[in-house]
Enzyme design. Structure first.
Site, PDB file in Angstrom:
ATOM      1  N   LYS A 210       0.839  -1.203   0.000  1.00 39.40           N
ATOM      2  CA  LYS A 210       0.000   0.000   0.000  1.00 39.40           C
ATOM      3  C   LYS A 210       0.875   1.255   0.000  1.00 39.40           C
ATOM      4  CE  LYS A 210      -3.392   2.662   2.449  1.00 39.40           C
ATOM      5  NZ  LYS A 210      -4.345   2.852   3.514  1.00 39.40           N
ATOM      6  N   GLU A 216      10.392  -4.944   4.849  1.00 36.19           N
ATOM      7  CA  GLU A 216      10.497  -6.350   4.442  1.00 36.19           C
ATOM      8  C   GLU A 216      10.257  -6.492   2.941  1.00 36.19           C
ATOM      9  OE1 GLU A 216       8.700  -5.116   6.952  1.00 36.19           O
ATOM     10  OE2 GLU A 216       8.440  -6.567   8.584  1.00 36.19           O
ATOM     11  N   GLY A 272      -4.850  -1.437   4.693  1.00 34.01           N
ATOM     12  CA  GLY A 272      -4.015  -2.563   4.254  1.00 34.01           C
ATOM     13  C   GLY A 272      -4.687  -3.907   4.467  1.00 34.01           C
ATOM     14  N   ARG A 273      -5.289  -4.105   5.655  1.00 35.04           N
ATOM     15  CA  ARG A 273      -5.871  -5.425   5.944  1.00 35.04           C
ATOM     16  C   ARG A 273      -7.244  -5.605   5.298  1.00 35.04           C
ATOM     17  NH1 ARG A 273      -4.776  -2.375  10.203  1.00 35.04           N
ATOM     18  NH2 ARG A 273      -6.431  -1.550  11.535  1.00 35.04           N
ATOM     19  N   GLU A 358      -5.204  -6.642  14.660  1.00 34.52           N
ATOM     20  CA  GLU A 358      -4.610  -5.354  14.288  1.00 34.52           C
ATOM     21  C   GLU A 358      -5.693  -4.267  14.321  1.00 34.52           C
ATOM     22  OE1 GLU A 358      -2.722  -4.259  10.284  1.00 34.52           O
ATOM     23  OE2 GLU A 358      -0.939  -4.745  11.425  1.00 34.52           O
ATOM     24  N   HIS A 389      -6.439 -33.460  16.835  1.00 37.72           N
ATOM     25  CA  HIS A 389      -5.321 -34.299  17.297  1.00 37.72           C
ATOM     26  C   HIS A 389      -4.211 -33.448  17.903  1.00 37.72           C
ATOM     27  CE1 HIS A 389      -7.140 -37.855  15.510  1.00 37.72           C
ATOM     28  NE2 HIS A 389      -7.592 -36.999  14.602  1.00 37.72           N
ATOM     29  N   LYS A 500       8.924  -1.101  14.716  1.00 36.19           N
ATOM     30  CA  LYS A 500       9.449  -0.822  13.369  1.00 36.19           C
ATOM     31  C   LYS A 500      10.480   0.285  13.444  1.00 36.19           C
ATOM     32  CE  LYS A 500       5.483  -1.203  10.238  1.00 36.19           C
ATOM     33  NZ  LYS A 500       4.575  -0.417   9.434  1.00 36.19           N
TER      34      LYS A 500
HETATM   35  O1  F6P Z   1       1.824  -4.226  10.016  1.00 37.20           O
HETATM   36  C1  F6P Z   1       1.543  -2.920   9.681  1.00 37.20           C
HETATM   37  C2  F6P Z   1       1.085  -2.774   8.255  1.00 37.20           C
HETATM   38  O2  F6P Z   1       0.967  -1.410   8.027  1.00 37.20           O
HETATM   39  C3  F6P Z   1      -0.214  -3.497   7.922  1.00 37.20           C
HETATM   40  O3  F6P Z   1      -1.337  -2.829   8.358  1.00 37.20           O
HETATM   41  C4  F6P Z   1      -0.099  -3.626   6.444  1.00 37.20           C
HETATM   42  O4  F6P Z   1      -1.009  -4.553   5.929  1.00 37.20           O
HETATM   43  C5  F6P Z   1       1.341  -4.062   6.325  1.00 37.20           C
HETATM   44  O5  F6P Z   1       2.027  -3.295   7.316  1.00 37.20           O
HETATM   45  C6  F6P Z   1       1.976  -3.875   4.979  1.00 37.20           C
HETATM   46  O6  F6P Z   1       1.966  -2.537   4.570  1.00 37.20           O
HETATM   47  P1  F6P Z   1       2.171  -2.142   3.067  1.00 37.20           P
HETATM   48  O7  F6P Z   1       1.059  -2.740   2.249  1.00 37.20           O
HETATM   49  O8  F6P Z   1       2.143  -0.638   3.041  1.00 37.20           O
HETATM   50  O9  F6P Z   1       3.490  -2.678   2.599  1.00 37.20           O
END
Ligand code: F6P
Length: 531
Positions: A210, A216, A272-273, A358, A389, A500
């Site tokens: 987003k 990462e 994002g979610r 979240e 199980h 972060k």
């Molecule tokens: O974990 C925090 C967060 O902002 C989430 O809400 C989001 O889905 C994720 O990091 C990834 O963010 P982006 O889509 O901006 O890479």
């Protein structure tokens, strides 16, 4: 009570529920059935192809009325209108929350502004259609002229979990010659192991973020770019046909080098979610085809309409939310489990962990006051029968009560007449056994099953894209209802920022090891010595 002075714990319904909770200590679900032959009818409902039986809950008629009163005394209904009409209900970030607009039809628009918004969404989804059609038809070519066979979605959180879950859940509809891969973790072993198996000539990377700033995702993207260089001698692979960018921040994607016509944008009012319905869902459209992707949106829209129009007492997301509040806030139950009896929904608990925890893991009310009650429950789960199980022992005989959502599809085209009845039979037996329990034979207390363990059972006619869309939208709205009643902002995620920030400061050299606490310093020392 106006929205500003509202707090759930100050409502009359909240106090009434507390006194009902003390009476409930002695109640048994089986007695509630015995005294009311209509219980299943009253405590079940269908929405489209989804059927929810919530009769196996520790909820009497009078508790149920009080829970509905709590919903009525909360700003839920005005908050719901505010969300659907695009008011900035994400108050800490000043943003609207409009993921439902991603699945709306033009006929749903009540104002010109809404019409313009839906038109823009449709245009953005057209780009998803064009890209996915081209890839599925073998017409999207890599730099050496070969058709794409493998798509690697690089993203994390909402830019990973929804698409990954949907692609697994809708396996029945997947393209036979295209392979989807999902890379999320910054753990290099994940991407390096995946890339080893792929042919760079026929690989497309969908860079899903987003913000297009996530550490990462950008590191994994760099590793993929380096891989194309090493294997194909490609300079700046991000600017070739091997990359697309899926983002609400096209400027960042452009600055990163992704060509304009390979950036599939979406609006920043999509959390994002909540983004699998947007261009973040490109991998879903690639896997199942755009028409089926649209079916997924149609199922979600059906749930949106139900959520907006059904009375509170017959409203599936409201019902599931109120049950969760009853257990969390009045019966002091800390966790809830989601147990799909469908291996293709294995990732549903992980997906719901982000969606729910979240969103509702917050301790500050919308008015800035701290809460004086519990909010988001700890959500966990695993598929059945595997879970039987593993942790079902604790569910049956442990000291804690864990309310469960059992989920299954009545019909499964990928299974057969031998397996499917066994799977569903197990689920029905578990929910019944958890509720009824069993007395111990004389002198064998270890064989005592206390029972009285509550559960919902959610049945889908089948796991189609439409029903899957409805299922996910159901949980989205459940989370929304709980956030509204708890008076928290379900749409920010400040809790993830501090960690972060500290990681970034440390990696940038702005924080010395010595700036950390003694425990963290000792851990660093161990890593230094052994890495
Ligand atoms: O974990 C925090 C967060 O902002 C989430 O809400 C989001 O889905 C994720 O990091 C990834 O963010 P982006 O889509 O901006 O890479």
């Amino acid at each position: 009570m106006n929205d500003k002075s509202y707090s759930p714990s100050s409502t009359a319904a909240w106090s009434a529920l507390h006194s009902k909770a003390s009476d409930t200590k002695e109640a048994r679900i089986t007695d509630l059935f015995a005294t009311d032959p209509q219980r299943v009818n009253k405590f079940s409902l269908s929405v489209g192809d989804l059927f929810l039986d919530f009769s196996k809950n520790l909820v009497s008629d009078s508790v149920w009325s009080a829970l509905l009163a709590l919903a009525e005394q909360s700003p839920l209904e005005s908050h719901r209108s505010a969300m659907f009409s695009g008011q900035p209900i994400n108050n800490t970030e000043g943003r609207a929350v409009l993921h439902a607009a991603l699945r709306a039809e033009l006929t749903d628009a009540k104002t010109d502004e809404e019409k313009a918004r839906i038109t823009q969404v449709k245009e953005q989804l057209q780009a998803v259609k064009q890209a996915s059609d081209k890839i599925r038809a073998g017409q999207w070519l890599g730099s050496t002229g070969k058709a794409i066979t493998d798509v690697v979605n690089i993203g994390i959180g909402g830019s990973d979990l929804g698409p990954k879950l949907a692609c697994a859940a809708l396996e029945e509809y997947s393209h036979p010659d295209l392979n989807l891969h999902f890379i999320s973790n910054v753990d290099g072993a994940e991407i390096l192991t995946t890339l080893k198996k792929l042919n760079p000539e026929t690989t497309l990377v969908a860079l899903a973020s987003k913000t297009f700033t996530t550490q990462e995702t950008l590191l994994n993207a760099k590793t993929a770019i380096d891989w194309f260089k090493e294997k194909l001698g490609l300079e700046n692979a991000q600017s070739t046909s091997h990359f697309v960018g899926l983002t609400a921040n096209p400027d960042n994607a452009k600055a990163y080098g992704i060509p304009d016509d390979q950036i599939l944008a979406f609006a920043d009012w999509v959390g994002g979610r909540y983004s699998l319905w947007s261009s973040i869902g490109l991998s879903i459209a690639i896997s199942i085809g755009f028409e089926q992707f649209e079916q997924m949106l149609a199922g979600a829209r059906e749930m949106d309409i139900h959520f907006q129009q059904a009375p509170l007492e017959r409203n599936m997301p409201v019902i599931m939310a109120l049950l969760g509040i009853w257990y969390s806030n009045f019966l002091n139950i800390e966790s809830t489990a989601v147990i799909p009896y469908c291996e293709r929904l294995l990732l549903l608990p992980s997906y719901l962990q982000q969606l729910d925890m979240e969103s509702n893991g917050k301790a500050t009310q919308r008015n800035g006051e701290p809460v004086d009650y519990e909010t988001g429950a700890i959500l966990w789960g695993q598929t059945g029968t595997n879970g039987q199980h593993a942790f079902f022992q604790l569910l049956h005989q442990g000291t804690r009560t864990v309310p469960i959502d059992f989920i299954a599809a009545a019909k499964d085209n990928l299974s057969n007449a031998e397996h499917h009845p066994v799977l569903l039979g197990n689920m029905l037996a578990q929910s019944a056994a958890l509720m009824t329990g069993q007395a111990a034979p004389e002198g064998q207390q270890h064989r005592f099953y206390p029972g009285n363990k509550p559960s919902n059972t959610l049945l889908l006619k089948e796991l189609s894209p439409k029903n899957f869309g409805a299922l996910i939208a159901l949980y989205e709205h459940k989370v929304f209802v709980q956030g509204s009643i708890w008076n928290i902002n379900s749409f920010d995620q400040w809790g993830v920022e501090l960690g972060k920030k500290m990681a970034n400061e440390f990696l940038a050299g702005d924080l010395e090891t010595a700036d950390f606490d003694p425990s963290t310093q000792a851990l660093f020392a161990f890593i230094e010595e052994n890495s």
